[in-house]
Design a protein around this motif. Sequence first.
Motif, PDB file in Angstrom:
ATOM      1  N   THR A  98       0.820  -1.209   0.000  1.00 51.24           N
ATOM      2  CA  THR A  98       0.000   0.000   0.000  1.00 51.24           C
ATOM      3  C   THR A  98       0.855   1.261   0.000  1.00 51.24           C
ATOM      4  O   THR A  98       0.447   2.290  -0.548  1.00 51.24           O
ATOM      5  N   PHE A  99       2.045   1.193   0.586  1.00 57.78           N
ATOM      6  CA  PHE A  99       2.961   2.325   0.518  1.00 57.78           C
ATOM      7  C   PHE A  99       3.404   2.559  -0.929  1.00 57.78           C
ATOM      8  O   PHE A  99       3.427   3.685  -1.419  1.00 57.78           O
ATOM      9  N   GLY A 100       3.751   1.474  -1.626  1.00 58.23           N
ATOM     10  CA  GLY A 100       4.122   1.602  -3.032  1.00 58.23           C
ATOM     11  C   GLY A 100       2.966   2.102  -3.878  1.00 58.23           C
ATOM     12  O   GLY A 100       3.162   2.921  -4.793  1.00 58.23           O
ATOM     13  N   LEU A 101       1.744   1.638  -3.573  1.00 58.62           N
ATOM     14  CA  LEU A 101       0.569   2.109  -4.302  1.00 58.62           C
ATOM     15  C   LEU A 101       0.374   3.613  -4.103  1.00 58.62           C
ATOM     16  O   LEU A 101      -0.008   4.333  -5.035  1.00 58.62           O
ATOM     17  N   THR A 102       0.654   4.084  -2.895  1.00 56.15           N
ATOM     18  CA  THR A 102       0.562   5.521  -2.627  1.00 56.15           C
ATOM     19  C   THR A 102       1.486   6.315  -3.539  1.00 56.15           C
ATOM     20  O   THR A 102       1.088   7.327  -4.139  1.00 56.15           O
ATOM     21  N   LEU A 103       2.736   5.858  -3.673  1.00 57.94           N
ATOM     22  CA  LEU A 103       3.697   6.559  -4.520  1.00 57.94           C
ATOM     23  C   LEU A 103       3.257   6.544  -5.980  1.00 57.94           C
ATOM     24  O   LEU A 103       3.381   7.551  -6.695  1.00 57.94           O
ATOM     25  N   ILE A 104       2.711   5.410  -6.425  1.00 57.14           N
ATOM     26  CA  ILE A 104       2.251   5.302  -7.811  1.00 57.14           C
ATOM     27  C   ILE A 104       1.099   6.269  -8.079  1.00 57.14           C
ATOM     28  O   ILE A 104       1.083   6.990  -9.088  1.00 57.14           O
ATOM     29  N   LEU A 105       0.123   6.293  -7.178  1.00 60.59           N
ATOM     30  CA  LEU A 105      -1.040   7.171  -7.365  1.00 60.59           C
ATOM     31  C   LEU A 105      -0.637   8.637  -7.312  1.00 60.59           C
ATOM     32  O   LEU A 105      -1.129   9.461  -8.103  1.00 60.59           O
ATOM     33  N   GLN A 106       0.241   8.988  -6.379  1.00 57.13           N
ATOM     34  CA  GLN A 106       0.699  10.376  -6.307  1.00 57.13           C
ATOM     35  C   GLN A 106       1.411  10.793  -7.587  1.00 57.13           C
ATOM     36  O   GLN A 106       1.156  11.880  -8.123  1.00 57.13           O
ATOM     37  N   ASP A 107       2.293   9.944  -8.093  1.00 60.61           N
ATOM     38  CA  ASP A 107       3.032  10.280  -9.312  1.00 60.61           C
ATOM     39  C   ASP A 107       2.104  10.335 -10.521  1.00 60.61           C
ATOM     40  O   ASP A 107       2.311  11.148 -11.432  1.00 60.61           O
ATOM     41  N   ALA A 108       1.091   9.478 -10.558  1.00 59.28           N
ATOM     42  CA  ALA A 108       0.141   9.509 -11.665  1.00 59.28           C
ATOM     43  C   ALA A 108      -0.622  10.831 -11.694  1.00 59.28           C
ATOM     44  O   ALA A 108      -0.833  11.428 -12.760  1.00 59.28           O
ATOM     45  N   VAL A 109      -1.033  11.303 -10.516  1.00 62.10           N
ATOM     46  CA  VAL A 109      -1.742  12.585 -10.454  1.00 62.10           C
ATOM     47  C   VAL A 109      -0.794  13.738 -10.784  1.00 62.10           C
ATOM     48  O   VAL A 109      -1.173  14.693 -11.475  1.00 62.10           O
ATOM     49  N   LYS A 110       0.449  13.652 -10.319  1.00 60.95           N
ATOM     50  CA  LYS A 110       1.438  14.690 -10.643  1.00 60.95           C
ATOM     51  C   LYS A 110       1.661  14.795 -12.151  1.00 60.95           C
ATOM     52  O   LYS A 110       1.787  15.892 -12.693  1.00 60.95           O
ATOM     53  N   SER A 111       1.721  13.649 -12.827  1.00 63.74           N
ATOM     54  CA  SER A 111       1.960  13.662 -14.271  1.00 63.74           C
ATOM     55  C   SER A 111       0.801  14.289 -15.031  1.00 63.74           C
ATOM     56  O   SER A 111       0.985  14.838 -16.121  1.00 63.74           O
ATOM     57  N   ARG A 112      -0.407  14.229 -14.450  1.00 66.27           N
ATOM     58  CA  ARG A 112      -1.593  14.801 -15.113  1.00 66.27           C
ATOM     59  C   ARG A 112      -1.824  16.257 -14.750  1.00 66.27           C
ATOM     60  O   ARG A 112      -2.124  17.084 -15.609  1.00 66.27           O
ATOM     61  N   TYR A 113      -1.641  16.596 -13.475  1.00 62.64           N
ATOM     62  CA  TYR A 113      -1.979  17.944 -13.008  1.00 62.64           C
ATOM     63  C   TYR A 113      -0.789  18.727 -12.460  1.00 62.64           C
ATOM     64  O   TYR A 113      -0.936  19.910 -12.120  1.00 62.64           O
ATOM     65  N   GLY A 114       0.380  18.098 -12.335  1.00 58.11           N
ATOM     66  CA  GLY A 114       1.519  18.781 -11.741  1.00 58.11           C
ATOM     67  C   GLY A 114       1.384  18.857 -10.240  1.00 58.11           C
ATOM     68  O   GLY A 114       0.499  18.245  -9.635  1.00 58.11           O
ATOM     69  N   THR A 115       2.242  19.613  -9.630  1.00 57.40           N
ATOM     70  CA  THR A 115       2.232  19.737  -8.171  1.00 57.40           C
ATOM     71  C   THR A 115       1.503  20.993  -7.689  1.00 57.40           C
ATOM     72  O   THR A 115       1.348  21.195  -6.487  1.00 57.40           O
ATOM     73  N   GLN A 116       1.074  21.825  -8.615  1.00 54.09           N
ATOM     74  CA  GLN A 116       0.386  23.062  -8.241  1.00 54.09           C
ATOM     75  C   GLN A 116      -1.006  22.749  -7.708  1.00 54.09           C
ATOM     76  O   GLN A 116      -1.741  21.938  -8.280  1.00 54.09           O
ATOM     77  N   SER A 117      -1.383  23.387  -6.608  1.00 54.40           N
ATOM     78  CA  SER A 117      -2.711  23.176  -6.039  1.00 54.40           C
ATOM     79  C   SER A 117      -3.793  23.726  -6.968  1.00 54.40           C
ATOM     80  O   SER A 117      -3.612  24.762  -7.603  1.00 54.40           O
ATOM     81  N   LYS A 118      -4.906  23.020  -7.039  1.00 60.43           N
ATOM     82  CA  LYS A 118      -6.017  23.403  -7.897  1.00 60.43           C
ATOM     83  C   LYS A 118      -7.175  23.926  -7.044  1.00 60.43           C
ATOM     84  O   LYS A 118      -7.562  23.292  -6.065  1.00 60.43           O
ATOM     85  N   PRO A 119      -7.743  25.067  -7.418  1.00 62.20           N
ATOM     86  CA  PRO A 119      -8.877  25.598  -6.643  1.00 62.20           C
ATOM     87  C   PRO A 119     -10.164  24.849  -6.959  1.00 62.20           C
ATOM     88  O   PRO A 119     -10.376  24.389  -8.081  1.00 62.20           O
TER      89      PRO A 119
END
Length: 290
Positions: A98-119
């Motif tokens: 589940t720790f590895g899954l967390t890293l995968i999901l975070q990186d997948a979202v980063k690749s789509r939306y970047g690290t900038q917060s969205k309003p």
Amino acid sequence: MGLLTHTVNGLVGGGFYALLALGLAVIFGLLRVVNFAHGAFYMLGAVGAFFLLDSLGLSFWVALAVVPVVLGLLGVALERTVVRRLAALDPLYNFLLTFGLTLILQDAVKSRYGTQSKPYGAPAGLGGTVDLGAFDFPAYRVFVLAVAVALCAVVWWVLARTRVGMVVRAGIERPELTRALGIDVGRWIAPVFGFGVALAALAGVLAAPVRAVNPLMGGDLIIGVFAVVVIGGLGSVFGSVAAGFAIGLLQAWSEAYAPPLLAQTLIFLVMALVLLVRPAGLFGREEGTA
């Protein structure tokens, strides 16, 4: 007036803690799995709400109904295909999974939306304030608190008053005895895992208008949620909810009246004190007790 405002704010924050801790508690209680990906599913709930609005033009209310169901089904599939295969091994394996899954999901979202917060704005009809007598308070935060309390109450009712709930609760509180009595707890493992994920996703959807939507929002919160679960008692549904609201209040009060360092570490100081006095948590069951 200031104290009352901070108190209501603390209850709202505690509502998020309670929903997330409730999901963690039922998963750990029945599966004995420490789901480190819980924060990632919370993040996906918020990101899912943003995606539906930004890409499809669908409202918050649609997201609130759809996103938890979709991620809950994903949780069921995850348990049946991956988590179950590691269940017979040391719990560390599922923790690492589940720790590895967390890293995968975070990186997948980063690749789509970047690290900038969205309003993400408050939904229509909940953008103003509500008169609570002594002060006005944002209507959306009142809505979040009401939903959190209602959901916790419904889950408690299901676990305490329905046959299915009693079986699940027995599997959580007395897993060995329940299996010894011939009750098939295994059939409920995947649905319970999916339900816990759905609660995390729903908390994420609720958090989208309150907190900035970004890939790391779950990682910033999950450590505190784990502390809440430990304080309440691992596997204790009531303890997780009670500790969630209590910690939310303590954090709000400490942020308002205590030095910044104390406010940042209070939850962990409370956890250390509870573990010294009662290692099983406030409402947890001591090993070896009947």
